[in-house]
Scaffold this motif. Sequence first.
Motif, PDB file in Angstrom:
ATOM      1  N   SER A  10      16.369   7.109  46.288  1.00  0.00           N
ATOM      2  CA  SER A  10      17.375   7.959  46.945  1.00  0.00           C
ATOM      3  C   SER A  10      18.709   7.874  46.211  1.00  0.00           C
ATOM      4  N   GLY A  70      10.739  12.781  39.289  1.00  0.00           N
ATOM      5  CA  GLY A  70      10.029  11.920  40.224  1.00  0.00           C
ATOM      6  C   GLY A  70       8.609  11.602  39.804  1.00  0.00           C
ATOM      7  N   PHE A 114      12.092  15.008  50.409  1.00  0.00           N
ATOM      8  CA  PHE A 114      12.685  13.712  50.073  1.00  0.00           C
ATOM      9  C   PHE A 114      14.200  13.776  49.975  1.00  0.00           C
ATOM     10  N   ASP A 153      18.499   9.875  43.095  1.00  0.00           N
ATOM     11  CA  ASP A 153      18.395  11.308  43.386  1.00  0.00           C
ATOM     12  C   ASP A 153      19.729  11.916  43.786  1.00  0.00           C
ATOM     13  N   GLY A 194       7.620  18.502  47.950  1.00  0.00           N
ATOM     14  CA  GLY A 194       7.788  17.082  48.220  1.00  0.00           C
ATOM     15  C   GLY A 194       9.188  16.602  47.915  1.00  0.00           C
ATOM     16  N   HIS A 195       9.748  17.055  46.795  1.00  0.00           N
ATOM     17  CA  HIS A 195      11.096  16.630  46.408  1.00  0.00           C
ATOM     18  C   HIS A 195      12.145  17.208  47.367  1.00  0.00           C
ATOM     19  N   PHE A 245       7.849   8.717  49.592  1.00  0.00           N
ATOM     20  CA  PHE A 245       7.384  10.094  49.724  1.00  0.00           C
ATOM     21  C   PHE A 245       6.577  10.444  48.481  1.00  0.00           C
ATOM     22  N   HIS A 287       5.677  11.907  42.533  1.00  0.00           N
ATOM     23  CA  HIS A 287       4.663  12.947  42.662  1.00  0.00           C
ATOM     24  C   HIS A 287       3.463  12.623  41.781  1.00  0.00           C
ATOM     25  N   HIS A 326      11.985   6.393  48.320  1.00  0.00           N
ATOM     26  CA  HIS A 326      11.629   6.734  46.936  1.00  0.00           C
ATOM     27  C   HIS A 326      10.744   7.970  46.949  1.00  0.00           C
ATOM     28  N   TYR A 327      10.779   8.691  45.837  1.00  0.00           N
ATOM     29  CA  TYR A 327       9.894   9.847  45.673  1.00  0.00           C
ATOM     30  C   TYR A 327       9.034   9.650  44.437  1.00  0.00           C
TER      31      TYR A 327
END
Length: 468
Positions: A327, A321, A142, A330, A138-139, A127, A152, A149-150
């Motif tokens: 994941s 990120g 996610f 996070d 976005g986060h 993402f 930015h 995975h994230y």
Amino acid sequence: MNNTISSVCLPKTYTYDVEGQRVLVALTGNPFNYDPQTLYSLAARRNKKRGFLFVSKVLGKHVPVNPYVPLLAGINLGAHFIEKIHGVHQVDVQAVVEAVKKNEQTKEVYARVISQPRFVLPRETLFIGFAETATGLGHAVFSLFDNAHYLHTTRDKIPMLQPALDFNEVHSHAVNHLCYPENPELLKTSKTVVLIDDEITTGNTALNIIRAIHEQYAIKDYVVLSLLDWRTKDNRGNFRKMEELLCLKIRTLSLLEGEIDVSGSSYHEQSPQNLTTDTENRESFQVIVEEQLLNLQEVVSVFSVDVNGQESASPYLKVTGRFGLSSREDQDTLPLAREIGENLKPHRAGGKTLCLGTGEFMYFPMLISAFMGEGISYHATTRSPIYPFPKPGYGIQNAFTFPCPDDEGISYYVYNIPLNYYDELYVFLEREVSLERLQPMLRVFSQLGIPRLSLVIASPVSRKTEKR
């Protein structure tokens, strides 16, 4: 700002008068039956390419909101992805939508959603949230997923690292996007890339990053998520052309979609003077300024260089990120934010508290704010210059500007802070900066009638425990 509505079924049309411009919005898709005024208002902005802006009411950027609202807006978008792409009803979407629409039961609905197991994706997915506006969105998307995975994008220049991606957003005030994944294998191992932005106008930014990813990593599967999608038929045709040309798949999902038609002259063409509200003639208030040093453990020890070539040695946070986040990693973000928020809560001094993220540093402050108790409003500074007008229905009621503490060559703007309204202000800074660089920001806030200001600094420069 006046607006009119016609038609009882799609396409519905809405007409907005935005300081000399007539913006016609024809809705063609509204899967959750949102009233557009729940999601956005409009304002005039200083931009030669497009002189108006859809001001999101659910993003936590330009408009102060209940911090649970942008978290739930991201969950709404993520749940839409799960259902349409994977055919699974993982989340009580109706409860999420009603909470966003009514701004009611937001805490309870969010707690129910995050207590559920994350959705396990069938293939490794990356993402990517677009800076600076969609880093939090976005986060939030996610946060629903496992096996993901994230990352930015960022506008920061980090000379110690070689960017894995470098592409442009043509219509933006800051056009260059960079990606610095700490794990160089991140893009190589991902099978699907999900791009997240608050708004798609032409789709060119998404096409630019897809082209850049395909050229370097040959990924074939893409999904583009957005709150609003205003692409024309020709714009959508460009997506199909790229699919055929590069032999890949691009799917798009949004909360609201349609087409826009603009006529008239934008405000900056009629009157070029700077209308950003300044505070030079306002009385300064006595403000209590405090510092809260979080001293977070997981940091990335790299320095950045500002537009004047000056280095900032303060480390970045791993949790944002910006350098990639799995994941599994996070899973620690929410309990950490809850702990910080609950620790800050007893120090609050009033019933109306504004929490302010800075620039790209949006999601983690938003999450902390959600756990600081009742009476919290959250939004963030932005690089986008918008004309303020104190009139009903207009998206930007007032505006204040100061140099970015991390980079004095960049102007930050903050909007919609009523004079003498909040009891206190918490400003969240990802990285520590000198007191001298904070002075312009502190002068602005001292003239807003907020008696107490807390600087919440996540990553002090003096940290001893650093992660490369």
